[in-house]
Scaffold this motif. Structure first.
Motif, PDB file in Angstrom:
ATOM      1  N   SER A  86       0.862  -1.189   0.000  1.00  0.00           N
ATOM      2  CA  SER A  86       0.000   0.000   0.000  1.00  0.00           C
ATOM      3  C   SER A  86       0.895   1.235   0.000  1.00  0.00           C
ATOM      4  O   SER A  86       1.378   1.656   1.040  1.00  0.00           O
ATOM      5  N   TYR A  87       1.127   1.793  -1.181  1.00  0.00           N
ATOM      6  CA  TYR A  87       1.964   2.978  -1.312  1.00  0.00           C
ATOM      7  C   TYR A  87       1.242   4.036  -2.132  1.00  0.00           C
ATOM      8  O   TYR A  87       0.501   3.712  -3.068  1.00  0.00           O
ATOM      9  N   PRO A  88       1.487   5.306  -1.825  1.00  0.00           N
ATOM     10  CA  PRO A  88       1.019   6.352  -2.735  1.00  0.00           C
ATOM     11  C   PRO A  88       1.786   6.256  -4.049  1.00  0.00           C
ATOM     12  O   PRO A  88       2.863   5.647  -4.110  1.00  0.00           O
ATOM     13  N   ASP A  89       1.247   6.865  -5.084  1.00  0.00           N
ATOM     14  CA  ASP A  89       1.874   6.807  -6.402  1.00  0.00           C
ATOM     15  C   ASP A  89       3.019   7.808  -6.445  1.00  0.00           C
ATOM     16  O   ASP A  89       2.801   9.024  -6.502  1.00  0.00           O
ATOM     17  N   PHE A 141       5.985   3.495   4.048  1.00  0.00           N
ATOM     18  CA  PHE A 141       4.818   4.158   3.472  1.00  0.00           C
ATOM     19  C   PHE A 141       4.867   5.673   3.671  1.00  0.00           C
ATOM     20  O   PHE A 141       4.451   6.432   2.807  1.00  0.00           O
ATOM     21  N   GLY A 142       5.355   6.120   4.813  1.00  0.00           N
ATOM     22  CA  GLY A 142       5.329   7.540   5.154  1.00  0.00           C
ATOM     23  C   GLY A 142       6.431   8.329   4.477  1.00  0.00           C
ATOM     24  O   GLY A 142       6.974   7.942   3.437  1.00  0.00           O
ATOM     25  N   ALA A 143       6.806   9.448   5.099  1.00  0.00           N
ATOM     26  CA  ALA A 143       7.788  10.343   4.494  1.00  0.00           C
ATOM     27  C   ALA A 143       9.138   9.671   4.279  1.00  0.00           C
ATOM     28  O   ALA A 143       9.893  10.059   3.388  1.00  0.00           O
ATOM     29  N   SER A 144       9.459   8.655   5.075  1.00  0.00           N
ATOM     30  CA  SER A 144      10.730   7.946   4.893  1.00  0.00           C
ATOM     31  C   SER A 144      10.871   7.395   3.481  1.00  0.00           C
ATOM     32  O   SER A 144      11.980   7.347   2.935  1.00  0.00           O
TER      33      SER A 144
END
Length: 423
Positions: free
Chosen positions: A3-6, A63-66
């Motif tokens: 589950s990742y943003p594009d 998933f986050g800013a990392s």
């Protein structure tokens, strides 16, 4: 299920394995909430020290800013060296700076030792100035950070915007998401367990054995570490009150190597020394330009931010006007009011490692390492961060103040450059 943003990074994964949800009850020596850089470097240090480690993430590793930032790795902190000296004294400040340098080495060594697929480390960062003052940069220069005049800068880029600079030869840039996923593989090889899509919904942090619960499972452990960053929710109110979730923005161009070569002839990353800076680098073997900048304290319109980033890009490189932007995205970073990492103890055997917004990836590496050393009984270097605790970030008023500060910095940058031109 991943589950990742594009983003450019999620589109160029070297490893697409997914990890299970937590089901049932399991035990560990330490449970870590958050699978970003800080959480995974803590897990890696503990696993190498022989601890049984479990990592939980509400989404996927990184998933986050990392996993969606600019990818810069260099020494230093978001807080200025002068501000750090004023707060903790000269000797203590020097020790913190040495840790930040070590963080760069830890990241570089980890990528090399693990031969992480797709990490793509590229050496060098150009730190460039947009106004005509050189004395302080010349005084700062050294063997690993030579001063650059306009002629030397011109050998790397075709732009009239930059007048002076420093070449940071110890810094480098990476594909952060592939790097994270490579570290996760090593944690698992050492016996650690990582569960994705497993948001924590409850905790019991009292007593000698703690528990952390998800919808479908529970981990009991003697130690708990919270490493949640800009996506920290209400689970631990004290942590949530101590950070400002700040959005930053990145865009990536279409493939256009010949056009990009008319503007940028270096594979080094580039950042200006504005207090509201732009940062960018060629990626995909020089075929694309990745450009980052801007911050907001609330969700912003991505097309509008993209136009703003493009305006900055064309201000530096008007020859890139035909270059199309293929994709843009944002991520939430955790900022503390004191602009330093927050690494410490919440209670008996309950720890936190957060607040890495604006520092660069070196601080996540050293933060997780020194926390891991503390939990293993190997060092007390974590005490160097004791002066930078969980100060209240100001809530909604703090976000308003942060946005106002950023706008003020933009105005100051503009005025400084305009004054230098007049002078």
């Amino acid at each position: 299920m991943l589950s990742y943003p594009d983003t450019f990074y999620s589109r160029t994964l070297a490893d697409t394995r997914s990890r299970p949800l937590l089901h049932g009850d399991i035990t560990a020596d330490c449970v870590i909430v958050g699978a970003g850089f800080a959480g995974l470097f803590t897990a890696l240090t503990l696993a190498r020290g022989g601890m049984r480690v479990v990592v939980l993430d509400s989404q996927s590793v990184g998933f986050g800013a990392s996993g969606r930032n600019g990818g810069f790795v260099s020494d230093g902190f978001a807080s200025s060296a002068a501000a750090i000296r004023q707060r903790v004294g000269t000797q203590h400040a020097a020790a913190l700076q040495a840790l930040s340098v070590e963080g760069v080495d830890i990241m570089r060594r980890t990528i090399a030792d693990l031969a992480i697929p797709g990490a793509d480390p590229v050496p060098g960062i150009l730190r460039l100035r947009r106004f005509d003052r050189a004395a302080d940069l010349q005084a700062e220069a050294g063997a690993d950070s030579p001063y650059l005049d306009r002629t030397v800068i011109g050998a790397h880029i075709r732009s009239t915007r930059y007048l002076h600079g420093i070449e940071d030869r110890s810094g480098f840039h990476i594909h952060p998401l592939n790097t994270l996923r490579g570290i996760a593989v090593e944690v698992e090889r050492l016996g650690g367990r990582i569960f994705e899509n497993s948001p924590v919904i409850g905790t019991d942090l009292n007593g000698p054995v703690k528990s952390v619960s998800t919808q479908q499972g529970r981990v009991t452990a003697e130690r708990v570490v919270f490493a949640m960053g800009g996506y920290t929710g209400p689970l631990v109110p004290r942590l949530r009150r101590a950070i400002l979730p700040i959005a930053t923005y990145v865009m990536v161009s279409e493939p256009a190597p010949d056009l990009l070569a008319t503007a940028i002839q270096t594979r080094m990353a580039i950042g200006d020394d504005r207090r509201a800076s732009d940062y960018y680098r060629l990626v995909a073997d020089g075929q694309r330009l990745l450009w980052g900048g801007r911050i907001t304290t609330r969700a912003a319109n991505i097309p509008g931010i993209t136009q703003s980033l493009r305006a900055e890009m064309l201000g530096a490189y008007p020859q890139l006007a035909p270059l199309k932007t293929e994709l843009a995205w944002s991520g939430l970073m955790a900022y503390a009011r004191h602009r330093m990492p927050q690494i410490g103890k919440l209670g008996p055997k309950v720890w936190y490692v957060t607040g890495f917004g604006g520092h660069g990836l070196n601080t996540t590496a050293i933060g997780g390492t020194v926390l891991g050393e503390k939990l293993l009984g190997e060092s007390d270097r974590i005490a160097l961060f004791a002066e930078y605790g969980l100060d209240w970030a100001g809530g909604p008023a703090g976000l308003v103040a942060a946005q106002g500060t950023y706008w003020a910095l933009q105005v100051q940058d503009w005025w400084r450059e305009r004054a230098a031109v007049r002078g």
